[in-house]
Motif scaffolding. Structure first.
Motif, short mmCIF file in Angstrom:
data_model
loop_
_atom_site.label_atom_id
_atom_site.label_comp_id
_atom_site.label_asym_id
_atom_site.label_seq_id
_atom_site.Cartn_x
_atom_site.Cartn_y
_atom_site.Cartn_z
N ILE B 287 -24.92 -12.28 -3.92
CA ILE B 287 -26.38 -12.38 -4.10
C ILE B 287 -26.82 -11.48 -5.25
CG2 ILE B 287 -27.02 -13.14 -1.77
CD1 ILE B 287 -27.51 -10.17 -1.11
N LEU B 292 -23.94 -7.14 -1.06
CA LEU B 292 -23.60 -7.18 0.36
C LEU B 292 -22.54 -6.11 0.59
CD1 LEU B 292 -23.19 -10.99 0.97
CD2 LEU B 292 -24.97 -9.53 1.90
N LEU B 296 -19.36 -5.61 5.82
CA LEU B 296 -19.95 -6.77 6.48
C LEU B 296 -19.09 -8.02 6.24
CD1 LEU B 296 -22.42 -6.75 8.15
CD2 LEU B 296 -23.77 -7.44 6.19
N GLY B 299 -16.11 -7.80 8.21
CA GLY B 299 -16.38 -8.04 9.62
C GLY B 299 -16.21 -9.50 9.96
N VAL B 300 -16.70 -10.38 9.09
CA VAL B 300 -16.60 -11.82 9.34
C VAL B 300 -15.19 -12.32 9.04
CG1 VAL B 300 -17.51 -14.07 8.75
CG2 VAL B 300 -19.03 -12.11 8.80
N ALA B 303 -12.44 -10.70 11.30
CA ALA B 303 -12.46 -11.24 12.66
C ALA B 303 -11.82 -12.61 12.69
CB ALA B 303 -13.89 -11.29 13.19
N VAL C 143 -17.69 -9.63 18.01
CA VAL C 143 -17.73 -8.82 16.79
C VAL C 143 -18.07 -9.69 15.58
CG1 VAL C 143 -16.36 -7.37 15.26
CG2 VAL C 143 -16.08 -7.17 17.72
N MET C 144 -17.44 -10.87 15.55
CA MET C 144 -17.65 -11.76 14.41
C MET C 144 -19.09 -12.28 14.37
SD MET C 144 -15.13 -14.63 13.08
CE MET C 144 -15.43 -16.25 13.62
N ALA C 147 -21.27 -9.54 13.11
CA ALA C 147 -21.13 -9.36 11.66
C ALA C 147 -21.82 -10.49 10.91
CB ALA C 147 -19.65 -9.29 11.28
N MET C 148 -21.69 -11.72 11.43
CA MET C 148 -22.34 -12.85 10.76
C MET C 148 -23.85 -12.71 10.80
SD MET C 148 -19.85 -15.75 12.25
CE MET C 148 -20.13 -17.29 11.48
N GLY C 150 -25.46 -9.88 10.92
CA GLY C 150 -25.78 -8.85 9.94
C GLY C 150 -25.72 -9.41 8.52
N PHE C 151 -24.73 -10.23 8.29
CA PHE C 151 -24.52 -10.86 7.00
C PHE C 151 -25.74 -11.70 6.61
CE2 PHE C 151 -22.52 -14.05 4.29
CZ PHE C 151 -21.67 -13.27 3.53
N ARG C 154 -28.76 -9.62 5.91
CA ARG C 154 -28.70 -9.02 4.58
C ARG C 154 -29.08 -10.01 3.49
NH1 ARG C 154 -27.32 -3.97 2.19
NH2 ARG C 154 -27.02 -2.65 3.93
N ILE C 155 -28.59 -11.25 3.64
CA ILE C 155 -28.87 -12.25 2.61
C ILE C 155 -30.36 -12.57 2.59
CG2 ILE C 155 -28.51 -14.67 2.00
CD1 ILE C 155 -25.67 -14.39 2.73
N PRO C 158 -32.17 -8.37 1.34
CA PRO C 158 -31.12 -7.45 0.91
C PRO C 158 -31.52 -5.98 0.99
CG PRO C 158 -31.45 -9.22 -0.67
CD PRO C 158 -32.58 -9.29 0.28
N PHE C 161 -32.23 -2.34 5.75
CA PHE C 161 -31.06 -1.67 6.31
C PHE C 161 -30.99 -1.87 7.82
CE2 PHE C 161 -29.70 2.22 8.54
CZ PHE C 161 -28.36 2.17 8.23
N VAL C 164 -28.83 -4.82 10.70
CA VAL C 164 -27.55 -4.67 11.37
C VAL C 164 -27.71 -3.78 12.60
CG1 VAL C 164 -25.13 -4.16 11.00
CG2 VAL C 164 -26.58 -4.72 9.07
N GLN C 165 -28.53 -2.76 12.45
CA GLN C 165 -28.72 -1.84 13.56
C GLN C 165 -29.40 -2.50 14.74
OE1 GLN C 165 -30.85 1.61 12.60
NE2 GLN C 165 -29.03 2.71 11.99
N PHE C 169 -28.00 -2.44 19.43
CA PHE C 169 -28.35 -1.55 20.54
C PHE C 169 -29.42 -2.15 21.43
CE2 PHE C 169 -27.73 1.00 16.65
CZ PHE C 169 -26.41 1.33 16.90
N ALA C 293 -35.67 6.98 25.82
CA ALA C 293 -34.68 6.16 25.12
C ALA C 293 -33.32 6.19 25.79
CB ALA C 293 -34.54 6.62 23.68
#
Ligand SMILES: Nc1ncnc2c1ncn2[C@@H]1O[C@H](COP(=O)(O)OP(=O)(O)O)[C@@H](O)[C@H]1O
Ligand SMILES: [Mg+2]
Lengths: 252, 317, 317
Positions: B287, B292, B296, B299-300, B303, C143-144, C147-148, C150-151, C154-155, C158, C161, C164-165, C169, C293
């Motif tokens: 991008i 990126l 990350l 991660g994909v 996995a 996990v995958m 990550a996807m 998060g991915f 991000r896209i 961008p 931040f 992903v966090q 949780f 919390a």
């Protein structure tokens, strides 16, 4: 009658059963014998629709196993697999009680309770009825599983190595009871046995399997001969006679 | 084996590409006449390329070692609680002595990593020995539990931003000269492992064989623990944990050339560097002009590779 | 009333007492209506989440014939997060935010149910013989998916931040109040259906072979149960975020306390226990310790340790 026509089975690339055709007679006790890995369990599981049929046709008392609804088949045959471990923590009475499930679908009647009690009694489990499965010995648990299949009260009973874990007296008691079911109750039993002499002593019909094929079928006197058994197990086996039935001698 | 030259060439090509790709345009042919480009190259591109390469190589080697330590193929430094341990150490030193020197923080991270990895190894040794798949599950859960602790402390002390950078981002965009050199220590530690490669091979054969050959398993285990912890701690401190590299690369290499570590560790290092560098490049180009994080992408991708390894038919037998 | 009846009654009474405590304790003189409304909303959310997580876990454990699994360990909640992110990505953030909350949620649940049945139905059907491998596959899929997600996040954005966090949780504090009515409806429906299926679930728990032998339509029931699990996981994840291990504790307690394998008792018992734990825990942490919390972290930590304990005892099946 159980009719098996042209049944083959693959797992991955391995061919487990090769074009099997035979029939198991009604009102008889049939013993399935053969070396480990011959495909006995697989065949029994296919008959009991625990494994989907890949090729060929199997009918149990005219019910096509692949077509007939599973709930209907559960009133025609009861099958006890070789692996009986279960995850949930059940009392023996509860486990045996599930044998009645095909008949009441969750709402047991007085008759169902009576039959469960009868099954528990038949396998000498009444004193243990309140115990959990993980609080009894392997043989007692095995008897509970057999009692469950028994309580299902079906024309056909399919048992995979039911004598596992049973001591001599309980093994004999089980055979006597199965014999009685066949002779007096008009039921039919098919079972996998490893101890040939149980087949020799109690079976009416023997099916011998080897390498995924039927090796021999017929009455015990025809199948349990030195010639057939030696070829079946690739070992020289001696057969004697006892009360007019074959007796396989292990001490070579 | 012609694997080493081939991988080296590929890595060199990717490193060159990595030097030219970025927000500013750098033309390598005219680099000596263009002081501006030279500055970008030396201050940012070269450090970043080196950081990625070192991280990939060292993490892959650490993966081999942790797999030898617990004698299971399906674990990596990111699924053994090691990274979380490093983060715990960093948190402790940040809270107790916020102004401490860099080497102290490094030490704390390495100590934390060592403690949790030792815990993991101890837990594994108590598992029923034949249950191969339990080991990675236990590792993942241990990482999860430790991660919960780290996150909790991070929230309570307002250090969540750091925790996120250490454990959950794994990216190289912040790397400039002066901010990545710790990774050389990770590289050195991995080199140390290569010197002791034969010992690790014997250790992998089991306690009995090792003792029979007169090898002190305790000492080799300590060395392995040290290398894994130091590598992970350095990566966590500088760029943040990169998932799955240490897990999949050793498996892939082992499939091709077996487990004679003296021959295979260099290949493992090269392949790891190549994989992470490729992911970093993808991250930079996907991008453009945004980035990126390589973590990350791994991660994909990682996995997916892992699932394939898990379900592939055994190559023989 | 038999033993189970008394136990359920006791749990109901306990939950009522805890709810009263939650609603009324420290209620000042001013602005009672407002405070009560606020507390009631949170109470409802806690009870709904508790019931959803508990019933989903018990159902899933029955389907998988395994007492150490939860839907979250197997990646259900990560799948939901991924679906959410994908929908946002394909509609655009602004456009998606404009859609009505209830409709969005229901369509997410529908997609989730379809995908989860497909994916986990296949996995369970194939994994019957190798349980640990199946678990590991589920964990890695989780996990995958994460990550996807998060991915994609991000896209879409961008510079962000936090994406992903926020998918990593749980928090019992920031409950999504818009969703409460629809979440309550979905949960009630799913729990009701599960109770209707209870006798058949009892048979399902005997394992596939026994269930088929008794004439149960195994495949259909497994899919139905998985569909309920998906809907319930969607509810709890949408309300508070992913909770991986809480269900494990709850199901374990329910089995221990109920001392029966009958789902007609197990399901309500688990739901009540979960609600009591959440309401009581939140009261303790928020009102008494002033650490709002903390509850989710403590719950996850304890659940993770419980999981490791089960593993170490070799109770994988
Ligand atoms: N899940 C499986 N995957 C691969 N092969 C199998 C599987 N189950 C059984 N087999 C193979 O099928 C053959 C027949 O097995 P089985 O019917 O259990 O034999 P038997 O009960 O006669 O000892 C054996 O060779 C066994 O190795
Ligand atoms: Mg068998």
């Amino acid at each position: 009658m159980i009719q098996i026509e042209g049944v083959s089975h693959h797992i991955g690339t391995a061919q487990i059963l090769r074009d099997i055709s035979t029939s198991l007679p009604e009102g008889r006790l049939t013993a399935l014998i053969g070396p480990n890995g011959a495909g006995k369990s697989t065949l029994l599981r296919l008959i009991g629709r625990l494994e989907p049929l890949q090729a060929g046709r199997i009918t149990v008392d005219e019910h096509d196993v692949a077509r007939c609804p599973t709930g209907c088949l559960a009133r025609v045959m009861a099958i006890l697999g070789q692996q009986t471990a279960i995850a949930s923590r059940l009392r023996l009475s509860e486990l045996v009680g599930f044998g009645r499930w095909p008949h009441h679908q969750g709402r047991p009647s007085a008759d169902d309770h009576a039959r469960v009690a009868e099954a528990l009694d038949a396998f000498a489990l009444t004193p243990l009825a309140g115990r959990f499965l993980d609080e009894v010995s392997g043989g007692q648990a095995q008897r509970a599983h057999i009692a469950m299949a028994f309580a299902q009260d079906t024309p056909w009973l399919l048992l995979d190595e039911p004598l596992n874990n049973l001591d001599m007296s309980h093994a004999r008691a089980l055979m006597v009871r199965l014999r009685g079911l066949v002779a007096d109750g008009g039921r039919s039993v098919a079972m996998v046995v490893h101890e040939i002499n149980y087949a020799a002593a109690w079976a009416d019909h023997v099916v011998a399997m080897k390498d995924g094929r039927i090796f021999a079928t017929g009455a015990p006197a025809e199948v349990l001969t030195e010639e057939v058994l030696s070829a079946l197990y690739d070992a020289s086996i001696r057969v004697g006679q006892h009360h007019g039935r074959p007796l396989v001698l292990h001490h070579a | 084996m012609r694997l080493v030259p081939a991988l080296s060439m590929a890595l060199a090509a990717l490193m060159l590409a990595s030097l030219t790709v970025g927000a500013a345009n750098v033309d390598l042919r005219g680099i000596f006449r263009d002081p501006q480009a030279m500055l970008v190259l030396l201050e940012s591109r070269l450090p970043r390329t080196l950081a990625v390469t070192l991280t990939g190589a060292a993490l892959s080697v650490a993966g081999v070692l942790i797999q030898v330590l617990v004698r299971n193929r399906f674990v990596g430094p990111d699924t053994s609680g090691t990274a979380e341990g490093a983060a715990l150490g960093l948190l402790a030193i940040t809270i107790l002595a916020p102004t401490s020197a860099l080497w102290l923080r490094m030490g704390a991270a390495a100590l934390g990593a060592m403690a949790t990895t030792a815990l993991f190894v101890t837990v594994i040794r108590r598992l029923p020995p034949r249950e191969v798949m339990l080991v990675p599950i236990a590792g993942l859960v241990l990482s999860g539990v430790l991660g919960a602790v780290v996150t909790f402390i991070g929230w309570q002390t307002d250090l969540m931003q750091y925790v996120g950078a250490w454990l959950y981002s794994g990216e190289f965009s912040g790397v400039i000269a002066g901010r990545y050199e710790l990774l050389w220590i990770a590289g050195l530690a991995a080199g140390l492992a290569w010197l002791a490669a034969d010992r690790f091979v014997i250790l992998a054969l089991g306690q009995q064989v090792a003792t029979g050959l007169g090898l002190s398993t305790a000492a080799v285990m300590r060395l392995g623990l040290l290398v894994v912890s130091v590598v992970t701690a350095m990566v966590v401190t500088t760029v943040g944990m990169i998932p799955f590299v240490g897990l999949v690369v050793p498996n892939l290499v082992s499939r091709i050339m077996g487990d004679n570590l003296r021959a295979s560790l260099p290949v493992v290092a090269l392949a790891g560097a190549l994989l992470v560098l490729a992911c970093d490049l993808i991250g930079r180009l996907a991008i453009h002009p945004y980035e990126l994080p390589a973590g990350l992408i791994l991660g994909v991708l990682g996995a997916g590779l892992f699932l394939w390894l898990l379900h592939k038919r055994p190559s023989h037998g | 009333m038999d033993r189970s009846g008394w136990m359920l009654a006791g749990l109901v009474a306990l939950l009522a007492a805890l709810s009263a405590l939650w609603m009324l304790q420290g209620l000042g003189a001013g602005n009672r209506g407002f405070v009560l409304g606020l507390r009631a909303g949170k109470l409802a959310a806690l009870v709904i989440v508790g019931a959803a997580v508990a019933v989903a876990t018990v159902l899933f454990q029955t389907v998988a014939a395994n007492r150490v699994l939860t839907p979250s360990i197997m990646g259900f909640d990560a799948l939901y997060v991924l679906i959410q992110t994908t929908l946002v990505a394909s509609f655009g953030t602004a456009a998606y935010a404009g859609l009505p909350a209830g409709g969005k949620f229901l369509s997410e649940v529908a997609v989730m149910t379809a995908l989860a049945c497909l994916l986990f139905g296949t996995l369970l059907a194939r994994g019957g013989r190798d349980v640990p491998r199946m678990i590991l596959t589920g964990v890695i899929l989780g996990v995958m998916f994460r990550a996807m997600a998060g991915f994609l996040g991000r896209i879409m954005d961008p510079s962000e931040f936090a994406v992903v966090q926020s998918v990593s949780f749980a928090s019992f504090n920031r409950v999504n109040a818009d969703l409460l009515p629809i979440a309550a409806a979905v949960t009630a429906l799913a729990v009701g259906l599960a109770l209707r299926m209870a006798p058949r679930l009892d048979v399902l728990a005997l394992g596939r072979d026994a269930a088929v032998s008794l004439g149960l339509r195994h495949q259909a029931l497994v899919l139905a149960a998985l569909a309920l699990v998906s809907a319930l996981v969607a509810v709890s994840t949408a309300l508070v975020g992913p909770v991986a291990f809480f269900g494990l504790i709850v199901a374990g307690l329910a089995h221990a306390l109920a001392r029966t394998a009958r789902h007609r008792v197990l399901l309500p018992a688990a739901a009540l226990i979960a609600a009591c734990l959440l309401v009581g825990g939140q009261w303790l942490f928020e009102r008494q310790l002033g650490q709002a919390a903390t509850l989710s972290v403590v719950v996850e930590f304890a659940g993770g340790l419980f999981f490791l304990y089960l593993l170490l005892k070799g109770r994988i099946r």
